[in-house]
Design a protein around this motif. Sequence first.
Motif, PDB file in Angstrom:
ATOM      1  N   GLU A   1      -0.530   3.639   5.534  1.00 51.53           N
ATOM      2  CA  GLU A   1       0.360   2.794   4.935  1.00 51.53           C
ATOM      3  C   GLU A   1       0.984   1.782   5.692  1.00 51.53           C
ATOM      4  OE1 GLU A   1       3.604   4.529   2.331  1.00 51.53           O
ATOM      5  OE2 GLU A   1       1.928   6.168   1.979  1.00 51.53           O
TER       6      GLU A   1
ATOM      7  N   HIS B   1      -8.659   4.521  -6.352  1.00 48.66           N
ATOM      8  CA  HIS B   1     -10.019   5.423  -6.032  1.00 48.66           C
ATOM      9  C   HIS B   1     -10.223   5.914  -7.571  1.00 48.66           C
ATOM     10  CE1 HIS B   1     -12.876   8.074  -4.131  1.00 48.66           C
ATOM     11  NE2 HIS B   1     -12.208   8.873  -4.652  1.00 48.66           N
TER      12      HIS B   1
ATOM     13  N   LEU C   1       0.879  -0.974  -0.098  1.00 46.80           N
ATOM     14  CA  LEU C   1      -0.039   0.076  -0.074  1.00 46.80           C
ATOM     15  C   LEU C   1       1.016   1.299   0.022  1.00 46.80           C
ATOM     16  CD1 LEU C   1      -2.865   1.103   0.363  1.00 46.80           C
ATOM     17  CD2 LEU C   1      -2.384   1.300   2.718  1.00 46.80           C
TER      18      LEU C   1
ATOM     19  N   CYS D   1     -13.159   3.190   2.820  1.00 46.47           N
ATOM     20  CA  CYS D   1     -13.907   3.785   1.815  1.00 46.47           C
ATOM     21  C   CYS D   1     -15.399   4.172   2.248  1.00 46.47           C
ATOM     22  CB  CYS D   1     -13.989   3.204   0.408  1.00 46.47           C
ATOM     23  SG  CYS D   1     -12.333   2.384  -0.039  1.00 46.47           S
TER      24      CYS D   1
ATOM     25  N   VAL E   1      -3.248   3.854  -3.693  1.00 40.10           N
ATOM     26  CA  VAL E   1      -4.666   3.941  -3.119  1.00 40.10           C
ATOM     27  C   VAL E   1      -5.513   5.266  -3.791  1.00 40.10           C
ATOM     28  CG1 VAL E   1      -5.923   5.037  -1.201  1.00 40.10           C
ATOM     29  CG2 VAL E   1      -4.262   3.425  -0.677  1.00 40.10           C
TER      30      VAL E   1
ATOM     31  N   TYR F   1     -11.935   8.363   0.806  1.00 36.71           N
ATOM     32  CA  TYR F   1     -10.984   7.129   1.388  1.00 36.71           C
ATOM     33  C   TYR F   1     -10.071   7.678   2.460  1.00 36.71           C
ATOM     34  CZ  TYR F   1      -7.678   8.310  -1.817  1.00 36.71           C
ATOM     35  OH  TYR F   1      -6.600   9.239  -2.621  1.00 36.71           O
TER      36      TYR F   1
ATOM     37  N   VAL G   1      -7.219   0.199   4.540  1.00 32.70           N
ATOM     38  CA  VAL G   1      -7.983   1.333   3.567  1.00 32.70           C
ATOM     39  C   VAL G   1      -9.289   1.307   4.232  1.00 32.70           C
ATOM     40  CG1 VAL G   1      -8.533   2.091   1.334  1.00 32.70           C
ATOM     41  CG2 VAL G   1      -6.273   0.837   2.025  1.00 32.70           C
TER      42      VAL G   1
ATOM     43  N   PHE H   1      -6.505   5.834   4.728  1.00 30.31           N
ATOM     44  CA  PHE H   1      -5.910   4.943   4.572  1.00 30.31           C
ATOM     45  C   PHE H   1      -4.543   4.925   5.537  1.00 30.31           C
ATOM     46  CE2 PHE H   1      -3.987   7.797   1.759  1.00 30.31           C
ATOM     47  CZ  PHE H   1      -2.445   7.426   2.022  1.00 30.31           C
TER      48      PHE H   1
END
Length: 83
Positions: A44, A23, A14, A51, A19, A40, A49, A42
Amino acid sequence: MPLYMDVHHKVDGLTADAVHGAHQRDLEVQEKYGVRYERYWFDEASGKVFCLVHAPDAESAAAVHREAHGLVADEITEVHEGS
């Protein structure tokens, strides 16, 4: 339209760019399923993640991810906005 939060628990490799790209692909596909991906978030370090999505149902939200990039969420929960 119902509002859902989906959670991906561990996305390998990630990055912020990855990401963002996923998206963007969701946004390209979403209309086909009557879905609107909103935001979203996230982390790392953990690969998590989250959403936020308006969708007719959880399966429609999952279908967008499946077609757009194949990263289907581990959980999809209907949520309600508070004030």
